[in-house]
Design a protein around this motif. Structure first.
Motif, mmCIF file in Angstrom:
data_model
loop_
_atom_site.group_PDB
_atom_site.id
_atom_site.type_symbol
_atom_site.label_atom_id
_atom_site.label_comp_id
_atom_site.label_asym_id
_atom_site.label_seq_id
_atom_site.Cartn_x
_atom_site.Cartn_y
_atom_site.Cartn_z
ATOM 1 N N LYS A 55 0.833 -1.199 0.000
ATOM 2 C CA LYS A 55 0.000 0.000 0.000
ATOM 3 C C LYS A 55 0.871 1.253 0.000
ATOM 4 O O LYS A 55 1.829 1.351 0.757
ATOM 5 C CB LYS A 55 -0.884 0.031 1.244
ATOM 6 C CG LYS A 55 -1.980 -1.004 1.234
ATOM 7 C CD LYS A 55 -2.773 -0.934 2.505
ATOM 8 C CE LYS A 55 -2.009 -1.724 3.547
ATOM 9 N NZ LYS A 55 -2.708 -1.999 4.768
ATOM 10 N N ILE A 56 0.470 2.192 -0.830
ATOM 11 C CA ILE A 56 1.106 3.505 -0.876
ATOM 12 C C ILE A 56 0.055 4.536 -0.532
ATOM 13 O O ILE A 56 -1.057 4.503 -1.064
ATOM 14 C CB ILE A 56 1.675 3.809 -2.281
ATOM 15 C CG1 ILE A 56 2.756 2.794 -2.662
ATOM 16 C CG2 ILE A 56 2.222 5.229 -2.332
ATOM 17 C CD1 ILE A 56 3.269 2.957 -4.087
ATOM 18 N N LEU A 57 0.412 5.457 0.351
ATOM 19 C CA LEU A 57 -0.466 6.576 0.679
ATOM 20 C C LEU A 57 0.144 7.842 0.081
ATOM 21 O O LEU A 57 1.264 8.218 0.426
ATOM 22 C CB LEU A 57 -0.623 6.734 2.192
ATOM 23 C CG LEU A 57 -1.402 7.963 2.660
ATOM 24 C CD1 LEU A 57 -2.818 7.976 2.094
ATOM 25 C CD2 LEU A 57 -1.422 8.035 4.178
ATOM 26 N N GLU B 249 -5.227 3.779 10.213
ATOM 27 C CA GLU B 249 -6.167 2.724 9.824
ATOM 28 C C GLU B 249 -5.586 1.723 8.826
ATOM 29 O O GLU B 249 -5.829 0.530 8.939
ATOM 30 C CB GLU B 249 -7.443 3.343 9.239
ATOM 31 C CG GLU B 249 -8.270 4.078 10.257
ATOM 32 C CD GLU B 249 -9.458 4.806 9.650
ATOM 33 O OE1 GLU B 249 -9.622 4.793 8.409
ATOM 34 O OE2 GLU B 249 -10.216 5.407 10.422
ATOM 35 N N SER B 250 -4.846 2.197 7.841
ATOM 36 C CA SER B 250 -4.444 1.284 6.759
ATOM 37 C C SER B 250 -2.982 0.865 6.795
ATOM 38 O O SER B 250 -2.581 -0.005 6.047
ATOM 39 C CB SER B 250 -4.784 1.888 5.402
ATOM 40 O OG SER B 250 -3.925 2.969 5.125
ATOM 41 N N ARG B 251 -2.169 1.503 7.617
ATOM 42 C CA ARG B 251 -0.761 1.148 7.734
ATOM 43 C C ARG B 251 -0.087 0.986 6.361
ATOM 44 O O ARG B 251 0.262 -0.119 5.955
ATOM 45 C CB ARG B 251 -0.587 -0.134 8.532
ATOM 46 C CG ARG B 251 -1.084 -0.077 9.930
ATOM 47 C CD ARG B 251 -0.033 0.568 10.818
ATOM 48 N NE ARG B 251 -0.501 0.567 12.199
ATOM 49 C CZ ARG B 251 -0.828 1.659 12.851
ATOM 50 N NH1 ARG B 251 -0.717 2.825 12.276
ATOM 51 N NH2 ARG B 251 -1.241 1.599 14.087
ATOM 52 N N PRO B 252 0.109 2.090 5.653
ATOM 53 C CA PRO B 252 0.725 1.982 4.327
ATOM 54 C C PRO B 252 2.183 1.503 4.412
ATOM 55 O O PRO B 252 2.828 1.634 5.456
ATOM 56 C CB PRO B 252 0.649 3.409 3.788
ATOM 57 C CG PRO B 252 0.577 4.273 4.998
ATOM 58 C CD PRO B 252 -0.162 3.471 6.028
ATOM 59 N N ASP B 253 2.663 0.953 3.322
ATOM 60 C CA ASP B 253 4.054 0.514 3.236
ATOM 61 C C ASP B 253 4.976 1.641 2.790
ATOM 62 O O ASP B 253 6.190 1.557 2.964
ATOM 63 C CB ASP B 253 4.158 -0.653 2.249
ATOM 64 C CG ASP B 253 3.387 -1.858 2.741
ATOM 65 O OD1 ASP B 253 3.774 -2.434 3.769
ATOM 66 O OD2 ASP B 253 2.374 -2.209 2.106
ATOM 67 N N LEU B 254 4.397 2.683 2.205
ATOM 68 C CA LEU B 254 5.157 3.824 1.715
ATOM 69 C C LEU B 254 4.242 5.036 1.684
ATOM 70 O O LEU B 254 3.055 4.907 1.386
ATOM 71 C CB LEU B 254 5.688 3.543 0.305
ATOM 72 C CG LEU B 254 6.400 4.680 -0.433
ATOM 73 C CD1 LEU B 254 7.679 5.086 0.272
ATOM 74 C CD2 LEU B 254 6.695 4.275 -1.881
ATOM 75 N N ILE B 255 4.808 6.201 1.994
ATOM 76 C CA ILE B 255 4.064 7.456 1.914
ATOM 77 C C ILE B 255 4.765 8.377 0.924
ATOM 78 O O ILE B 255 5.981 8.572 0.998
ATOM 79 C CB ILE B 255 3.963 8.139 3.294
ATOM 80 C CG1 ILE B 255 3.137 7.279 4.252
ATOM 81 C CG2 ILE B 255 3.367 9.547 3.162
ATOM 82 C CD1 ILE B 255 3.127 7.763 5.684
ATOM 83 N N LEU B 256 3.999 8.914 -0.024
ATOM 84 C CA LEU B 256 4.464 9.959 -0.931
ATOM 85 C C LEU B 256 3.853 11.254 -0.415
ATOM 86 O O LEU B 256 2.633 11.384 -0.366
ATOM 87 C CB LEU B 256 4.008 9.678 -2.365
ATOM 88 C CG LEU B 256 4.467 8.354 -2.971
ATOM 89 C CD1 LEU B 256 3.855 8.178 -4.364
ATOM 90 C CD2 LEU B 256 5.989 8.287 -3.039
ATOM 91 N N ARG C 17 -1.413 -0.856 -4.087
ATOM 92 C CA ARG C 17 -2.721 -0.225 -3.895
ATOM 93 C C ARG C 17 -2.445 1.215 -3.463
ATOM 94 O O ARG C 17 -1.814 1.442 -2.438
ATOM 95 C CB ARG C 17 -3.521 -0.980 -2.830
ATOM 96 C CG ARG C 17 -4.967 -0.482 -2.778
ATOM 97 C CD ARG C 17 -5.846 -1.361 -1.915
ATOM 98 N NE ARG C 17 -5.596 -1.065 -0.521
ATOM 99 C CZ ARG C 17 -5.355 -1.985 0.412
ATOM 100 N NH1 ARG C 17 -5.318 -3.259 0.109
ATOM 101 N NH2 ARG C 17 -5.146 -1.638 1.660
ATOM 102 N N LEU C 18 -2.892 2.163 -4.262
ATOM 103 C CA LEU C 18 -2.635 3.572 -3.992
ATOM 104 C C LEU C 18 -3.849 4.197 -3.313
ATOM 105 O O LEU C 18 -4.957 4.141 -3.837
ATOM 106 C CB LEU C 18 -2.329 4.309 -5.301
ATOM 107 C CG LEU C 18 -1.959 5.779 -5.186
ATOM 108 C CD1 LEU C 18 -0.679 5.964 -4.385
ATOM 109 C CD2 LEU C 18 -1.795 6.386 -6.572
ATOM 110 N N GLU C 19 -3.599 4.766 -2.130
ATOM 111 C CA GLU C 19 -4.641 5.492 -1.403
ATOM 112 C C GLU C 19 -4.261 6.968 -1.403
ATOM 113 O O GLU C 19 -3.088 7.307 -1.537
ATOM 114 C CB GLU C 19 -4.753 4.957 0.025
ATOM 115 C CG GLU C 19 -5.136 3.485 0.065
ATOM 116 C CD GLU C 19 -5.135 2.906 1.472
ATOM 117 O OE1 GLU C 19 -4.530 3.508 2.382
ATOM 118 O OE2 GLU C 19 -5.732 1.841 1.650
#
Length: 131
Positions: A4-6, A44-51, A28-30
């Motif tokens: 997941k990427i936020l 809530e979603s615990r992304p694997d990476l943040i942009l 999966r991009l949020e």
């Protein structure tokens, strides 16, 4: 399993552009448009990476990065700044507050993809070592 990427940016156009540029990755991009929404999604979603954009209307990306990094549950999420702020002083500040990378807008699609892949690979290895 996709990672997941936020993306945190106040511009809906950037979110759409990221969807197009990262569509070939198994991710999966949020999206979050402001800091409050972003912090809720991190929890809530615990992304694997943040942009993360540096120039946000409600709080600076640097301050948001510090907040994310100060929380035990999100301190190990890699953050890449994705921003028009291109001064060396700002890049250095980005690394000092905890970012793993810094990409200038407008970004080259190949560079964006390569840097995102590298950050996700590092995160996957970190998670494996943690277990």
């Amino acid at each position: 399993m996709s990672q997941k990427i936020l993306a945190i940016d106040d511009s809906p156009d950037i979110h759409q552009l990221l969807r197009v540029r990262l569509k070939n990755l198994d991710v999966r991009l949020e999206s979050a448009l402001n800091a409050n929404e972003a912090l809720k999604m991190v929890d809530e979603s615990r992304p694997d990476l943040i942009l993360l954009d540096v120039c946000m209307p409600d709080v600076s990306g640097f301050d948001l990065c510090k907040t994310i990094k100060s929380r035990p549950d999100s301190s190990n999420i890699p953050i890449i700044f994705l921003t028009v702020a291109s001064e060396v002083k700002q890049k250095v500040m980005g690394f000092e507050v905890g970012a793993v990378d810094y990409i200038e807008k407008p970004f080259e699609p190949e560079e964006l993809t390569a840097r995102v892949r590298a950050a996700l690979r590092s995160k996957r290895y970190f998670d494996m070592l943690s277990q």
